[in-house]
Enzyme design. Structure first.
Site, mmCIF file in Angstrom:
data_model
loop_
_atom_site.group_PDB
_atom_site.id
_atom_site.type_symbol
_atom_site.label_atom_id
_atom_site.label_comp_id
_atom_site.label_asym_id
_atom_site.label_seq_id
_atom_site.Cartn_x
_atom_site.Cartn_y
_atom_site.Cartn_z
ATOM 1 N N GLY A 6 44.230 101.211 60.002
ATOM 2 C CA GLY A 6 45.077 102.502 59.770
ATOM 3 C C GLY A 6 46.330 102.599 58.940
ATOM 4 O O GLY A 6 46.801 103.461 58.875
ATOM 5 N N GLY B 32 41.927 97.591 56.386
ATOM 6 C CA GLY B 32 41.217 97.886 55.190
ATOM 7 C C GLY B 32 41.880 98.323 53.927
ATOM 8 O O GLY B 32 42.262 97.369 53.037
ATOM 9 N N TYR C 167 39.398 115.001 49.712
ATOM 10 C CA TYR C 167 40.363 115.158 50.823
ATOM 11 C C TYR C 167 41.665 115.335 49.893
ATOM 12 O O TYR C 167 42.793 115.353 50.465
ATOM 13 C CB TYR C 167 40.709 113.649 51.492
ATOM 14 C CG TYR C 167 39.750 112.584 51.787
ATOM 15 C CD1 TYR C 167 38.917 113.232 52.866
ATOM 16 C CD2 TYR C 167 39.594 111.433 51.246
ATOM 17 C CE1 TYR C 167 37.830 112.179 53.362
ATOM 18 C CE2 TYR C 167 38.490 110.474 51.735
ATOM 19 C CZ TYR C 167 37.792 111.060 52.820
ATOM 20 O OH TYR C 167 36.925 110.205 53.090
ATOM 21 N N CYS D 192 29.073 117.738 36.386
ATOM 22 C CA CYS D 192 28.884 119.444 36.305
ATOM 23 C C CYS D 192 29.306 119.780 37.873
ATOM 24 O O CYS D 192 28.302 120.150 38.537
ATOM 25 C CB CYS D 192 27.276 119.398 36.069
ATOM 26 S SG CYS D 192 27.076 119.337 34.248
ATOM 27 N N GLU D 193 30.444 119.850 37.985
ATOM 28 C CA GLU D 193 31.011 120.222 39.295
ATOM 29 C C GLU D 193 32.446 120.789 39.168
ATOM 30 O O GLU D 193 33.058 119.751 38.672
ATOM 31 C CB GLU D 193 30.759 119.402 40.363
ATOM 32 C CG GLU D 193 31.314 119.601 41.673
ATOM 33 C CD GLU D 193 30.434 119.221 42.817
ATOM 34 O OE1 GLU D 193 29.225 118.902 42.559
ATOM 35 O OE2 GLU D 193 31.094 119.213 43.900
#
Ligand code: LLP
Length: 431
Positions: A248, A292, A334, A361-362
């Site tokens: 984290g 990570g 996010y 296409c978005e």
């Protein structure tokens, strides 16, 4: 520059680990992810050394491989003497295929399937991090069948809100992960686990969230978990030997964010743990952590080729690149911050405020908004920094766009890490 492994050469090109990114883009095509291996290794070492120093002998980091799961990363983790956290049989398969000793692996997940449990036991995964009691029953059954005792940790939710983005907060009581301490269910789970014949409870796990800059939530969680270890000792006479504090730690994506001092954070958590251990009179458990993002994120840049640019008078400027949400869905998901630069013209005046769009296409397929660059031209190379974590591992083939190639720079040499997907790869499963 944001990081010291990035620089600008005499041609005005962005460099990573001393290599010209424009030349790399020419040689390997775009989108291209380029990692600095020395930086990843340095982070593994930083965690290993700081944890040994401050937490004591047997403590060690486990790489949370969901950040970037590929054979290369597991090989580096093995070479650097780091354990791993796995969340699926797919990650386990990849780790095995890299020659990783999965006796050093912790298998996570809130819904391990029967197939996951069997597969992990077949290959001798070190620990399951058990998320709920139905899963525990299944592990007991499978271990009994094999006439062996399976080590586990119980994943607990200490009820800490790290004030981070809601979608990446996992340590609060109302969570799909883990067993709550606050509700008394953790106690029930401990009693139940200790009564199993083929399960060895080695300790507890918690993970409070991701991309957290403040140290206080980690300290609070560590304190609470040590207090819980003491409570369990008093109630059940059982003393945990392992305490896994999850991952984290935040990573600096943009100038305005701080550069965390991970070793110092570890030192501060350790001194709190020592005080709490002394106060409660328990034996200090071996402390594990699962970084990570802070291992791989800032070692990587993604290079794109600029295509169309468009100015809408009175509105915005758009710069489109040959990748986007298929290789990096994090802005779409996010609104994550990223530093973007025009790698092919780093010395030109940045006076063009624009939105960097992907090629899907978005309309939500954006990589970043309000970016100030020298006005890009078709064919320029654009770089998005800090893309090592949760980019490739969250990539998709939306719009049948092949996933990018990944390379690493080791001692100035280019090492292929993941081959670029081909069109044939895209139809591999079509019947
Ligand atoms: N351990 C556990 C049990 C976890 O669930 C995670 C991350 C980690 C360790 C590693 O946390 P890190 O050091 O990387 O913060 N896709 C999101 C991030 C999800 C993180 C999930 N769990 C993103 O792109 O921001």
């Amino acid at each position: 520059m944001l990081y010291d492994h990035l620089s600008v050469n005499e041609r005005g090109h962005l460099t990573i680990a001393g290599r010209d990114t424009v030349a790399l883009a020419e040689a390997y095509g775009t989108p291209l992810m380029v990692m600095d291996e020395a930086r990843i290794r340095a982070r593994f070492r930083l965690y290993r050394e700081a944890m040994t120093r401050w937490f004591g002998g047997a403590s060690r980091p486990l790489f949370a491989s969901k950040a970037l799961s590929c054979r290369y990363l597991y090989r580096l983790a093995r070479e650097e003497g780091v354990g791993i956290d796995l969340v699926s049989s797919g990650e386990l398969y990849t780790a095995l295929a890299s020659g990783f000793d999965v006796g050093q692996a912790f298998f996570h997940g809130n819904n391990k399937t029967d197939a996951d449990i069997t597969y992990a036991m077949d290959h001798g995964v070190g620990w399951f991090v058990v998320d709920n009691l139905t899963e525990l029953d299944r592990i007991e059954e499978e271990a009994a069948k094999r006439n062996r005792v399976q080590p586990i940790l119980l994943r607990l939710t200490p009820g800490i809100d790290p004030h981070t983005h809601a979608a990446i907060t996992t340590g609060q009581v109302d969570s799909k992960f883990g067993i709550a301490i606050e509700t008394g269910q953790a106690d029930e789970a401990v009693a139940y686990t200790l009564a199993q014949k083929h399960i060895r409870l080695d300790g507890f796990h918690c993970h409070i969230g991701s991309q957290i800059f403040e140290i206080t939530p980690f300290c609070d969680a560590a304190k609470l978990m040590i207090a819980y270890v003491a409570q369990v000792k008093a109630r059940f006479g059982y003393e945990a030997s392992l305490l896994n504090l999850g991952g984290g730690f935040g990573v600096r994506y943009i100038e305005s964010q701080p550069q965390p001092d991970y070793a110092d954070s570890i030192r501060r958590i350790a001194s709190l743990i020592d005080a709490e251990v002394a106060r409660s009179g328990i034996r200090k458990p071996t402390i594990l952590m699962e970084p990570g993002r802070s291992i791989v994120a800032d070692a990587c840049v993604t290079l794109y080729t600029v295509g169309g640019t468009k100015d809408i008078p009175g509105f915005k400027h758009y710069v489109s690149v040959d990748g986007g949400m298929p290789d990096n869905p994090r802005y779409a998901l996010y609104q994550s911050d990223y530093t973007v630069c025009l790698a092919s013209r780093m010395k030109d005046q940045p006076d063009y405020t624009c939105t960097v769009a992907g090629r899907c296409c978005e309309s939500g397929d954006l990589l970043q908004e309000n970016v100030c660059l020298p006005k890009p031209k078709r064919g320029d190379i654009l770089a998005v920094l800090t893309t090592g974590a949760y980019n490739y591992s969250m990539a998709s083939n939306y719009n049948r766009i092949p996933r990018p190639a990944v390379v690493a720079i080791r001692d100035g040499e280019v090492i292929p890490v993941i081959r670029r997907e081909s069109f044939e790869d895209l139809i591999r499963y079509d019947l």
